[in-house]
Design a protein around this motif. Structure first.
Motif, PDB file in Angstrom:
ATOM      1  N   LEU A  87       0.825  -1.215   0.000  1.00 48.63           N
ATOM      2  CA  LEU A  87       0.000   0.000   0.000  1.00 48.63           C
ATOM      3  C   LEU A  87       0.859   1.266   0.000  1.00 48.63           C
ATOM      4  CD1 LEU A  87      -2.841  -1.071   2.454  1.00 48.63           C
ATOM      5  CD2 LEU A  87      -2.991  -0.791  -0.027  1.00 48.63           C
ATOM      6  N   ILE A  88       1.952   1.249   0.733  1.00 45.82           N
ATOM      7  CA  ILE A  88       2.856   2.409   0.751  1.00 45.82           C
ATOM      8  C   ILE A  88       3.452   2.633  -0.632  1.00 45.82           C
ATOM      9  CG2 ILE A  88       5.084   3.225   1.623  1.00 45.82           C
ATOM     10  CD1 ILE A  88       4.265   1.909   4.325  1.00 45.82           C
ATOM     11  N   ASN A  89       3.849   1.546  -1.300  1.00 49.78           N
ATOM     12  CA  ASN A  89       4.403   1.678  -2.645  1.00 49.78           C
ATOM     13  C   ASN A  89       3.362   2.166  -3.644  1.00 49.78           C
ATOM     14  OD1 ASN A  89       7.247   0.983  -2.547  1.00 49.78           O
ATOM     15  ND2 ASN A  89       6.531  -0.986  -1.782  1.00 49.78           N
ATOM     16  N   VAL A  90       2.117   1.720  -3.491  1.00 51.37           N
ATOM     17  CA  VAL A  90       1.043   2.226  -4.351  1.00 51.37           C
ATOM     18  C   VAL A  90       0.872   3.730  -4.126  1.00 51.37           C
ATOM     19  CG1 VAL A  90      -1.461   2.166  -4.736  1.00 51.37           C
ATOM     20  CG2 VAL A  90      -0.169   0.039  -4.589  1.00 51.37           C
ATOM     21  N   LEU A  91       0.893   4.159  -2.870  1.00 50.70           N
ATOM     22  CA  LEU A  91       0.794   5.595  -2.568  1.00 50.70           C
ATOM     23  C   LEU A  91       1.950   6.363  -3.193  1.00 50.70           C
ATOM     24  CD1 LEU A  91      -0.556   7.947  -0.995  1.00 50.70           C
ATOM     25  CD2 LEU A  91       0.943   7.341   0.907  1.00 50.70           C
ATOM     26  N   LEU A  92       3.148   5.831  -3.088  1.00 49.52           N
ATOM     27  CA  LEU A  92       4.305   6.507  -3.686  1.00 49.52           C
ATOM     28  C   LEU A  92       4.177   6.597  -5.197  1.00 49.52           C
ATOM     29  CD1 LEU A  92       7.222   5.017  -1.563  1.00 49.52           C
ATOM     30  CD2 LEU A  92       6.309   7.342  -1.470  1.00 49.52           C
ATOM     31  N   LEU A  93       3.683   5.535  -5.836  1.00 50.59           N
ATOM     32  CA  LEU A  93       3.504   5.569  -7.282  1.00 50.59           C
ATOM     33  C   LEU A  93       2.388   6.529  -7.687  1.00 50.59           C
ATOM     34  CD1 LEU A  93       3.950   1.801  -8.173  1.00 50.59           C
ATOM     35  CD2 LEU A  93       5.508   3.690  -8.717  1.00 50.59           C
ATOM     36  N   MET A  94       1.305   6.569  -6.887  1.00 52.35           N
ATOM     37  CA  MET A  94       0.188   7.466  -7.207  1.00 52.35           C
ATOM     38  C   MET A  94       0.595   8.931  -7.105  1.00 52.35           C
ATOM     39  SD  MET A  94      -3.067   5.636  -5.365  1.00 52.35           S
ATOM     40  CE  MET A  94      -3.982   7.161  -5.330  1.00 52.35           C
ATOM     41  N   THR A  95       1.484   9.231  -6.185  1.00 57.11           N
ATOM     42  CA  THR A  95       1.867  10.628  -5.959  1.00 57.11           C
ATOM     43  C   THR A  95       3.191  10.977  -6.622  1.00 57.11           C
ATOM     44  OG1 THR A  95       2.953  10.045  -3.868  1.00 57.11           O
ATOM     45  CG2 THR A  95       0.647  10.737  -3.762  1.00 57.11           C
ATOM     46  N   TYR A  96       3.651  10.153  -7.542  1.00 61.02           N
ATOM     47  CA  TYR A  96       4.954  10.364  -8.174  1.00 61.02           C
ATOM     48  C   TYR A  96       4.992  11.690  -8.928  1.00 61.02           C
ATOM     49  CZ  TYR A  96       9.062   9.818 -11.039  1.00 61.02           C
ATOM     50  OH  TYR A  96      10.269  10.028 -11.641  1.00 61.02           O
TER      51      TYR A  96
END
Length: 186
Positions: A87-96
């Motif tokens: 989930l943290i990685n998804v958040l990082l990718l979404m806010t890239y």
């Protein structure tokens, strides 16, 4: 910090404490503050990694999360660690963004908005409680007044927040509803 280095330099600085230490103590001061900051960063990252598996495990133990999060492999909450890491990685990718600073700002805004939404609902609950209980308890007027003021202020802050952060926060809030519906039956 202000007054030690010029305001324009301070505004453009990515490490104002280290820059201030450089202005006062020279290169050794800059190096010491930078090393201490890196040590602090590594310690806090270690704490967050340890905590990110414990929170889902505690929620599962309380019956608020699926039981699979309560299970652990060799004493570590593996499912919680893997799930939160994904989930943290998804958040990082979404806010890239091209700018790491912009990405960090959006993530901080999402976290702040998530807390503000909680306070908004709490203020609304106090207002509703006052309306239902005002005939029984007149001592709620101070709480009611505080709730009205906080509700208006928090609503104003949310409305004037970064629009992208608001969008992500809406995804965060509404994304939890189906999960809650599915797992509240168990």
């Amino acid at each position: 910090i202000m007054g030690v280095i010029p305001m324009k330099t301070l505004a453009a600085s990515t490490s104002p404490l280290a820059d201030t230490a450089y202005a006062i103590f020279g290169s050794p001061g800059y190096t010491i503050i930078s090393v201490v900051a890196i040590i602090g960063l590594l310690c806090s990252i270690n704490g967050f990694v340890l905590m990110q598996g414990q929170i889902p495990m505690a929620a599962a133990t309380d019956g608020l999360f699926p039981k699979v999060f309560k299970e652990s492999g060799k004493g570590a909450p593996v499912i919680g660690l893997v799930t939160t890491s994904v989930l943290i990685n998804v958040l990082l990718l979404m806010t890239y963004h091209e700018s790491l600073f912009r990405q960090f700002t959006i993530i901080v805004m999402i976290a702040s908005l998530a807390y503000l939404i909680t306070y908004l609902y709490t203020s609304l609950a106090v207002i509703i409680m006052f309306i239902k209980e005002q005939k029984k308890n007149t001592g709620l007027y101070i709480a009611f007044t505080s709730a009205i003021i906080s509700f208006i202020f928090i609503l104003w802050v949310v409305i004037n927040s970064d629009k992208l952060a608001i969008l992500y926060c809406i995804f965060l809030l509404f994304g939890g509803v189906p999960i809650y519906i599915v797992y509240s039956k168990y």
